[in-house]
Design an enzyme around this catalytic site. Sequence first.
Site, PDB file in Angstrom:
ATOM      1  N   HIS A  51       7.369  -7.322  -1.899  1.00  0.00           N
ATOM      2  CA  HIS A  51       7.314  -6.820  -0.461  1.00  0.00           C
ATOM      3  C   HIS A  51       8.269  -7.207   0.540  1.00  0.00           C
ATOM      4  O   HIS A  51       8.005  -6.606   1.576  1.00  0.00           O
ATOM      5  CB  HIS A  51       5.884  -7.062  -0.059  1.00  0.00           C
ATOM      6  CG  HIS A  51       4.755  -6.340  -0.684  1.00  0.00           C
ATOM      7  ND1 HIS A  51       4.823  -5.173  -1.314  1.00  0.00           N
ATOM      8  CD2 HIS A  51       3.434  -6.846  -0.946  1.00  0.00           C
ATOM      9  CE1 HIS A  51       3.819  -4.717  -1.838  1.00  0.00           C
ATOM     10  NE2 HIS A  51       2.617  -5.687  -1.651  1.00  0.00           N
TER      11      HIS A  51
ATOM     12  N   SER B 227      -4.595   3.249   3.907  1.00  0.00           N
ATOM     13  CA  SER B 227      -5.041   2.394   2.612  1.00  0.00           C
ATOM     14  C   SER B 227      -5.113   0.890   2.793  1.00  0.00           C
ATOM     15  O   SER B 227      -5.902   0.401   2.415  1.00  0.00           O
ATOM     16  CB  SER B 227      -3.820   2.732   1.808  1.00  0.00           C
ATOM     17  OG  SER B 227      -3.871   1.946   0.688  1.00  0.00           O
TER      18      SER B 227
ATOM     19  N   LYS C  10       0.723  -1.139   0.178  1.00  0.00           N
ATOM     20  CA  LYS C  10      -0.002  -0.160  -0.031  1.00  0.00           C
ATOM     21  C   LYS C  10       0.828   1.312  -0.137  1.00  0.00           C
ATOM     22  O   LYS C  10       0.260   2.408   0.454  1.00  0.00           O
ATOM     23  CB  LYS C  10      -0.962   0.012   1.164  1.00  0.00           C
ATOM     24  CG  LYS C  10      -1.879  -1.084   1.410  1.00  0.00           C
ATOM     25  CD  LYS C  10      -2.225  -2.058   0.170  1.00  0.00           C
ATOM     26  CE  LYS C  10      -3.165  -1.658  -0.864  1.00  0.00           C
ATOM     27  NZ  LYS C  10      -3.120  -2.555  -1.753  1.00  0.00           N
TER      28      LYS C  10
ATOM     29  N   THR D 210       2.707   0.601  -4.842  1.00  0.00           N
ATOM     30  CA  THR D 210       3.318  -0.572  -5.896  1.00  0.00           C
ATOM     31  C   THR D 210       2.937  -0.279  -7.125  1.00  0.00           C
ATOM     32  O   THR D 210       3.620  -0.555  -8.105  1.00  0.00           O
ATOM     33  CB  THR D 210       3.136  -1.820  -5.292  1.00  0.00           C
ATOM     34  OG1 THR D 210       3.048  -1.713  -3.641  1.00  0.00           O
ATOM     35  CG2 THR D 210       3.866  -3.169  -5.665  1.00  0.00           C
TER      36      THR D 210
HETATM   37  P1  PAP Z   1      -0.054  -3.329  -2.986  1.00  0.00           P
HETATM   38  O1  PAP Z   1       1.249  -2.833  -2.273  1.00  0.00           O
HETATM   39  O2  PAP Z   1      -1.021  -4.123  -2.413  1.00  0.00           O
HETATM   40  O3  PAP Z   1       0.216  -3.527  -4.468  1.00  0.00           O
HETATM   41  P2  PAP Z   1      -0.334  -0.350  -3.635  1.00  0.00           P
HETATM   42  O4  PAP Z   1      -0.546  -0.340  -5.264  1.00  0.00           O
HETATM   43  O5  PAP Z   1       0.869   0.107  -3.128  1.00  0.00           O
HETATM   44  O6  PAP Z   1      -0.911  -1.795  -3.378  1.00  0.00           O
HETATM   45  O7  PAP Z   1      -1.291   0.503  -2.981  1.00  0.00           O
HETATM   46  C1  PAP Z   1      -2.438   0.982  -3.494  1.00  0.00           C
HETATM   47  C2  PAP Z   1      -2.401   2.415  -3.179  1.00  0.00           C
HETATM   48  O8  PAP Z   1      -1.905   3.314  -4.200  1.00  0.00           O
HETATM   49  C3  PAP Z   1      -3.876   3.008  -3.184  1.00  0.00           C
HETATM   50  O9  PAP Z   1      -3.715   4.351  -2.076  1.00  0.00           O
HETATM   51  P3  PAP Z   1      -5.052   4.760  -1.161  1.00  0.00           P
HETATM   52  O10 PAP Z   1      -5.765   3.665  -0.629  1.00  0.00           O
HETATM   53  O11 PAP Z   1      -4.407   5.704  -0.262  1.00  0.00           O
HETATM   54  O12 PAP Z   1      -5.861   5.462  -2.412  1.00  0.00           O
HETATM   55  C4  PAP Z   1      -4.058   3.353  -4.295  1.00  0.00           C
HETATM   56  O13 PAP Z   1      -5.114   4.477  -4.482  1.00  0.00           O
HETATM   57  C5  PAP Z   1      -2.713   3.973  -4.833  1.00  0.00           C
HETATM   58  N1  PAP Z   1      -2.343   4.289  -6.324  1.00  0.00           N
HETATM   59  C6  PAP Z   1      -2.673   3.104  -7.095  1.00  0.00           C
HETATM   60  N2  PAP Z   1      -2.418   3.520  -8.470  1.00  0.00           N
HETATM   61  C7  PAP Z   1      -1.964   4.814  -8.236  1.00  0.00           C
HETATM   62  C8  PAP Z   1      -1.498   5.754  -9.092  1.00  0.00           C
HETATM   63  N3  PAP Z   1      -1.484   5.414 -10.304  1.00  0.00           N
HETATM   64  N4  PAP Z   1      -1.131   6.886  -8.824  1.00  0.00           N
HETATM   65  C9  PAP Z   1      -1.306   7.193  -7.271  1.00  0.00           C
HETATM   66  N5  PAP Z   1      -1.683   6.367  -6.471  1.00  0.00           N
HETATM   67  C10 PAP Z   1      -2.233   5.141  -6.888  1.00  0.00           C
END
Ligand code: PAP
Length: 336
Positions: A138, A169, A75, A78
């Site tokens: 991770h 998140s 979160k 990634t």
């Molecule tokens: P993961 O580590 O489980 O793969 P990850 O992508 O790190 O997940 O976390 C998702 C967060 O990145 C979300 O944040 P939020 O809950 O605070 O909204 C998601 O909205 C955000 N996120 C995903 N894609 C983008 C992007 N292109 N630009 C900015 N933030 C993003």
Amino acid sequence: MSNTRKMISSTEAEQKDDHFKEFFQRLQPKKLVEGELLANYQGIWFVADLLRATLTFQKHFKANDSDIFLATMAKSGTTWLKALAFSIVNRNNHSVDESPLLFSNPHYLVPFLEMHLYKDGNIPDIDAMPCPRILATHLPYQLLPSTILDCSNSRIIYLCRNPLDVFTSTRHFVLQNGFASRPSASLDVPFETFCQGIYPYGPFWDHCLGYWNASLKDPQKVLFLKYEDLKKDINSSVKKIADFLGYPLSAEEEEAGLVEEIATLCSFENLMNLNCNKEGEIQTVFRAKHNSFFRKGEVGDWVNLVPPSMANRLEKLMQEKFGESGLTLDIHGNSV
Ligand code: PAP
């Protein structure tokens, strides 16, 4: 495969499974209030399936010099980093309007190592992947298999995010995907365990510090980025990533607006509105909805969940843990 051979291998698999279960029990896992069972292995907290996948990955993975590793605490952005690195490295294979990102969730284009490719004791044919391989993890720095550190030309990018937004998140992600078998109505207990470091891949501070120190020691090998900085200036961040990976954008490419095109392609607004990210789910060690990776994409959204008293506590804790390391994480999205 003959029936006898099948029987032998399923017995072998069951035995391995039993050995792992015994090993996990010996780590004396803790049952968290929301039902998760976490064990501490070499200072890091794991659920059983992730630890098993991590051990398989550590044992069988062989890095090569062109590999690119994207490392994050979950979160921390990634999905965004995967989209950016993939677009930068593959920009000569397909134009931005024909990018595979338009049809595929970034987690398939840049798979997780331990959490996806090596899950359930699987040993993937990683050599069959086209080079340069872009792979994600991770895992904290200290648990990366030595092959990654030995391949001196392979690169690691670490993306860090302020812990209050990571906590927030994660909370939404856990609830949206139904990961907590007994979701707690109050934030007190999940917040307390986060502050104790008892959190998948935690403690949070050790995760950041491992990569931070590695980036100071070997800046050619490890690039340390902050989500908040990407939000502030994505164009500079695209160029920084491209330079670090050895795929710098030429003057002609910059003039043609490629930096902005990549930034727009990978933007939250663009990715979240694509059908491939609105629908479907991915099965890694967990099953998660594609749209749960795109929630708000903002800095400081923690204010809508975490009360100021808890925020102050976590901020102080981070200052204490980061100490004299030079690492600072800004919870409000201001310049630091
Ligand atoms: P993961 O580590 O489980 O793969 P990850 O992508 O790190 O997940 O976390 C998702 C967060 O990145 C979300 O944040 P939020 O809950 O605070 O909204 C998601 O909205 C955000 N996120 C995903 N894609 C983008 C992007 N292109 N630009 C900015 N933030 C993003």
